[in-house]
Design a protein around this motif. Structure first.
Motif, PDB file in Angstrom:
ATOM      1  N   GLN A 205       0.854  -1.192   0.000  1.00 55.80           N
ATOM      2  CA  GLN A 205       0.000   0.000   0.000  1.00 55.80           C
ATOM      3  C   GLN A 205       0.887   1.238   0.000  1.00 55.80           C
ATOM      4  OE1 GLN A 205      -3.528  -0.246   0.329  1.00 55.80           O
ATOM      5  NE2 GLN A 205      -3.767   1.963   0.030  1.00 55.80           N
ATOM      6  N   VAL A 206       0.578   2.207  -0.891  1.00 60.23           N
ATOM      7  CA  VAL A 206       1.371   3.431  -0.995  1.00 60.23           C
ATOM      8  C   VAL A 206       0.446   4.641  -0.911  1.00 60.23           C
ATOM      9  CG1 VAL A 206       2.969   4.778  -2.416  1.00 60.23           C
ATOM     10  CG2 VAL A 206       3.099   2.277  -2.420  1.00 60.23           C
ATOM     11  N   GLN A 207       0.838   5.620  -0.118  1.00 58.76           N
ATOM     12  CA  GLN A 207       0.099   6.875   0.012  1.00 58.76           C
ATOM     13  C   GLN A 207       1.082   8.026  -0.137  1.00 58.76           C
ATOM     14  OE1 GLN A 207      -1.279   5.491   3.771  1.00 58.76           O
ATOM     15  NE2 GLN A 207      -3.420   5.480   3.143  1.00 58.76           N
ATOM     16  N   VAL A 208       0.744   8.989  -1.005  1.00 60.46           N
ATOM     17  CA  VAL A 208       1.636  10.105  -1.290  1.00 60.46           C
ATOM     18  C   VAL A 208       1.225  11.302  -0.447  1.00 60.46           C
ATOM     19  CG1 VAL A 208       2.586  11.606  -3.064  1.00 60.46           C
ATOM     20  CG2 VAL A 208       1.979   9.248  -3.632  1.00 60.46           C
ATOM     21  N   LEU A 209       2.162  11.787   0.338  1.00 61.96           N
ATOM     22  CA  LEU A 209       1.906  12.904   1.239  1.00 61.96           C
ATOM     23  C   LEU A 209       2.405  14.221   0.668  1.00 61.96           C
ATOM     24  CD1 LEU A 209       3.059  10.983   4.436  1.00 61.96           C
ATOM     25  CD2 LEU A 209       0.718  11.256   3.607  1.00 61.96           C
ATOM     26  N   SER A 210       3.327  14.156  -0.299  1.00 62.90           N
ATOM     27  CA  SER A 210       3.846  15.349  -0.949  1.00 62.90           C
ATOM     28  C   SER A 210       4.444  14.970  -2.295  1.00 62.90           C
ATOM     29  CB  SER A 210       4.908  16.011  -0.063  1.00 62.90           C
ATOM     30  OG  SER A 210       5.472  17.134  -0.696  1.00 62.90           O
ATOM     31  N   ASP A 211       4.226  15.807  -3.325  1.00 62.50           N
ATOM     32  CA  ASP A 211       4.779  15.593  -4.664  1.00 62.50           C
ATOM     33  C   ASP A 211       4.255  14.300  -5.292  1.00 62.50           C
ATOM     34  OD1 ASP A 211       6.472  18.014  -4.911  1.00 62.50           O
ATOM     35  OD2 ASP A 211       7.485  17.140  -3.189  1.00 62.50           O
ATOM     36  N   ALA A 212       5.130  13.379  -5.721  1.00 63.11           N
ATOM     37  CA  ALA A 212       4.652  12.232  -6.498  1.00 63.11           C
ATOM     38  C   ALA A 212       5.621  11.062  -6.396  1.00 63.11           C
ATOM     39  CB  ALA A 212       4.454  12.628  -7.958  1.00 63.11           C
ATOM     40  N   VAL A 213       5.108   9.872  -6.750  1.00 69.54           N
ATOM     41  CA  VAL A 213       5.927   8.667  -6.851  1.00 69.54           C
ATOM     42  C   VAL A 213       5.494   7.876  -8.080  1.00 69.54           C
ATOM     43  CG1 VAL A 213       6.211   8.478  -4.347  1.00 69.54           C
ATOM     44  CG2 VAL A 213       4.381   7.198  -5.476  1.00 69.54           C
ATOM     45  N   GLU A 214       6.349   6.954  -8.512  1.00 68.45           N
ATOM     46  CA  GLU A 214       6.006   5.987  -9.545  1.00 68.45           C
ATOM     47  C   GLU A 214       5.872   4.610  -8.912  1.00 68.45           C
ATOM     48  OE1 GLU A 214       8.193   7.681 -13.599  1.00 68.45           O
ATOM     49  OE2 GLU A 214       8.997   5.934 -12.534  1.00 68.45           O
ATOM     50  N   LEU A 215       4.814   3.888  -9.276  1.00 70.63           N
ATOM     51  CA  LEU A 215       4.640   2.507  -8.853  1.00 70.63           C
ATOM     52  C   LEU A 215       5.003   1.589 -10.015  1.00 70.63           C
ATOM     53  CD1 LEU A 215       1.209   2.650  -6.960  1.00 70.63           C
ATOM     54  CD2 LEU A 215       3.503   3.205  -6.119  1.00 70.63           C
TER      55      LEU A 215
END
Length: 328
Positions: A205-215
């Protein structure tokens, strides 16, 4: 196990050693149920080599626990060397258990055992540390992470539990090094961000708190960008459940559990991760809804608050075996 039985037992195979390590990690995680302890006992009694592997592993633990404290400077040097050579620690443990070091490593190129992780937290411990690149790592209870930084990349391997990572500038590196979190299900690549990664048995499980990520799931060509305020989960095959993030997702970093109309069974499962022993609720109150802010640092206080506010009582068999039941 008697001396005669030990003498007759076959040397533990690599598979049995891995099983013994897995059992130890599971039982020390703080989330094992009484049924889990019974299952481990049955596994130990199923074969002499099971009992021998378990006995040796317990003996190693005892020797580590009884070692005198080292001077801080020596301890730091030892930790630095260990982090640079995780394989050496694996081999030492394997030899001590009576098998070749490489036999433990055939399943994966990196450790699949939280017992051997570079960084670990105990039950109820929440830890914050700054990594060499300036990134800030927050580790939840019963979490294990391996750290791999080299000239080309910065990679954290989440072996167990939950983390929040705030990417650092990596200003001392001569060239750009991507920052990522790897789990058994795939890769989460940071895009200048703060994000939470929670490893479950069947998903990440991934949650973004600031900016962005790639899965990037392990066995799929799919790549999904998550932005601030979004969450999703992925397994080996793909990415699922893209939606707005839970606003209380990172409340644990402040040492609290926020319940908003939460079933008591869910509350108990979450709070139980932060205390040793067995915590459960009777099925008659499992669906009772509760709301509030509860301390993760003082779980006894949180349970007392629940008992005073809702129609439940604490039934204690021991200090470490507590069940929430309907109040009489």
């Amino acid at each position: 196990m008697s001396a005669a039985a030990r003498g007759a037992a076959a040397e533990p195979s690599p598979a049995v050693v891995q099983q013994a390590i897995a059992w130890l990690v599971r039982l020390q995680s703080g989330s094992a149920s009484p049924a889990g302890w019974d299952e481990c006992r049955r596994w130990r009694e199923a074969a002499p080599e099971h009992a021998l592997a378990w006995e040796r592993l317990q003996g190693i633990q005892g020797r580590f626990a009884s070692m005198p404290p080292m001077p801080s400077s020596l301890a730091q040097r030892t930790l630095d060397v260990a982090r640079k050579d995780v394989g050496r620690r694996k081999a030492m443990l394997a030899v001590a258990l009576g098998v070749g070091g490489t036999a433990l490593l055939v399943r994966q190129p990196w450790s699949d055992s939280a017992l051997l992780a570079d960084l670990r937290t105990g039950v109820g411990e929440i830890r914050s540390l700054v990594l060499a690149d300036g990134s800030v790592l927050l580790m939840d209870t019963s979490t294990a992470v391996d750290v791999h930084f080299d000239a080309d990349e910065r990679r954290l391997r989440l072996l167990q539990g939950r983390i929040v990572l705030t990417s650092g500038a990596d200003s001392q590196a001569p060239r750009y090094r991507p920052l990522s979190v790897q789990t058994t299900h795939g890769l989460v690549r940071a895009l200048g961000t703060r994000f939470q990664t929670h490893l479950h048995a069947d998903r990440t499980q991934v949650q973004v708190l600031s900016d962005a990520v790639e899965l990037r799931p392990q066995d799929a060509a799919e790549v999904q960008v998550l932005r601030r305020g979004e969450q999703a989960w992925f397994d080996h095959q793909g990415i699922h459940g893209l939606q707005a993030s839970d606003c209380d997702a990172d409340a644990w970093t402040d040492g609290v559990l926020v319940a908003r109309n939460m079933p008591l069974s869910v509350f108990v499962a979450q709070l139980g991760r932060y205390r040793p022993g067995y915590l459960a609720c009777d099925e008659r109150v499992a669906q009772l809804r509760i709301s509030g802010v509860f301390s993760l640092k003082d779980t006894e206080r949180s349970l007392d608050l629940v008992q005073k506010t809702w129609p439940v009582a604490l039934r204690r068999r021991t200090r470490y075996w507590v069940t929430l039941v309907p109040r009489d």
